[in-house]
Design a protein around this motif. Structure first.
Motif, short mmCIF file in Angstrom:
data_model
loop_
_atom_site.label_atom_id
_atom_site.label_comp_id
_atom_site.label_asym_id
_atom_site.label_seq_id
_atom_site.Cartn_x
_atom_site.Cartn_y
_atom_site.Cartn_z
N VAL A 8 -10.97 -2.81 3.50
CA VAL A 8 -9.58 -3.22 3.72
C VAL A 8 -8.80 -2.01 4.23
O VAL A 8 -8.66 -1.00 3.53
N ILE A 45 -1.16 -7.07 -1.61
CA ILE A 45 -2.44 -6.87 -0.93
C ILE A 45 -3.46 -6.26 -1.88
O ILE A 45 -4.61 -6.73 -1.99
N CYS A 49 -7.05 -7.77 -3.56
CA CYS A 49 -8.34 -7.07 -3.46
C CYS A 49 -8.99 -6.95 -4.84
O CYS A 49 -10.22 -7.07 -4.96
N VAL A 55 -15.12 -5.49 -2.70
CA VAL A 55 -14.40 -4.52 -1.88
C VAL A 55 -14.98 -3.12 -2.12
O VAL A 55 -14.94 -2.59 -3.23
N ILE A 58 -11.02 1.00 0.41
CA ILE A 58 -9.65 0.72 0.84
C ILE A 58 -9.18 1.95 1.61
O ILE A 58 -9.10 3.05 1.05
N ILE A 224 -10.96 -5.77 7.44
CA ILE A 224 -9.70 -6.40 7.83
C ILE A 224 -8.69 -5.29 8.10
O ILE A 224 -8.69 -4.24 7.45
N VAL A 232 -2.05 -9.15 10.29
CA VAL A 232 -3.47 -8.81 10.35
C VAL A 232 -3.88 -8.84 11.82
O VAL A 232 -3.84 -9.90 12.46
N ILE A 253 -5.17 -12.62 2.13
CA ILE A 253 -6.31 -12.05 2.85
C ILE A 253 -7.43 -13.09 2.93
O ILE A 253 -8.03 -13.30 3.99
N TRP A 257 -8.93 -14.43 6.39
CA TRP A 257 -10.32 -14.04 6.66
C TRP A 257 -11.22 -15.25 6.88
O TRP A 257 -12.22 -15.17 7.59
#
Length: 288
Positions: A8, A45, A49, A55, A58, A224, A232, A253, A257
């Motif tokens: 991310v 955000i 996550c 994830v 970041i 992303i 985005v 997200i 996505w």
């Protein structure tokens, strides 16, 4: 159940204090609205996550200089606290690392930092990284390295990135720079030449492809890219925000996505559906 990105990338501010010759920012910053990400949007955000275990990283930068965000250390800490298994990193030119910012970054939960330092000679550096003073930057980064050692930071905590610019920064000076930074005990990575960022650096030769059949980027299906206002964008080449997949002020997200706009774009990138003549990927060095 849909997918969630492994990486991310978040631009917490769109600002930069440099004007590098191989970067689109000097032009695009005049063409597109600029600003800082709101705290509530950033937290939204990061909180999303934290609800997904996949994830891996970041990255708190995109088309910007992350140290232009005065709250970057606090945002690093929030991201890491909420996502303890994810690596948190930034890429900076290092020019703004005064003593206060140095201590803030070193005390933060940042996993590693990369410094873009294009040149080891004053003339070369200042021709490439316009608006930045060579001596100030070198002193700032060298002090940061010394302070990081005092704090017991691991050898991979600092990485110096060098990008050659033909006619300005050639391989001989790159090797001199590599030796200098390695003598400081930090990692070094370099590339011999820049790319046009999908034609977004006007003076570079452009790639024009009539047809594309995929993307060779290492993070093709995994990352992303979020700019300061919650948009985005397609990828790290999309400096002019040509393909916007959605906005995180009114979506998530996950939904973006796995949404229709992303699926439609993926079909064009893979060559499974027709893309318009001006499609950004047809100008990109990474497209196949």
């Amino acid at each position: 159940m849909g997918m969630f990105p492994d990486y991310v990338m978040i631009e917490t501010t769109s600002l930069c204090n440099a004007s590098c010759i191989m970067c689109p920012h000097p032009e695009t910053s005049k063409e597109k609205p600029q600003g800082n990400m709101r705290d509530d949007l950033f937290r939204k955000i990061i909180d999303e996550c934290s609800r997904f275990n996949n994830v891996k990283k970041i990255l708190l930068y995109l088309f910007n200089e992350p140290l232009m965000d005065k709250n970057i250390a606090e945002r690093i800490d929030y991201a890491k606290t909420k996502n303890p298994m994810a690596l948190i990193n930034i890429v900076s030119n290092g020019n703004l690392l005064n003593e206060e910012m140095t201590q803030k970054i070193l005390r933060s939960k940042l996993d590693y930092i990369e410094f873009s330092v294009h040149g080891i000679k004053k003339d070369t550096y200042e021709r490439i990284m316009r608006k930045l003073d060579f001596s100030k930057t070198m002193n700032s980064i060298c002090r940061f390295i010394d302070e990081a050692k005092k704090c017991g930071k691991h050898p991979g905590y600092i990485n110096i990135k060098i990008l050659g610019v033909p006619g300005v920064l050639e391989k001989e000076e790159i090797l001199l720079a590599e030796r200098f930074w390695k003598s400081k005990g930090v990692l070094v990575s370099y590339f011999l030449a820049p790319i046009s960022r999908s034609g977004n650096v006007r003076w570079m030769n452009r790639t024009i492809k009539n047809r594309i059949n995929g993307c060779g980027s290492i993070w093709r299906d995994e990352m992303i890219h979020i700019i300061y206002n919650g948009d985005v964008v397609l990828c790290c080449m999309d400096w002019r925000r040509e393909v916007t997949l959605g906005n995180l002020n009114n979506s998530s997200i996950y939904d973006i996505w796995n949404g229709d706009k992303k699926r439609e774009t993926e079909l064009m990138i893979s060559g499974k559906s027709e893309s318009p003549d001006g499609f950004i990927c047809k100008r990109c060095e990474e497209s196949l």
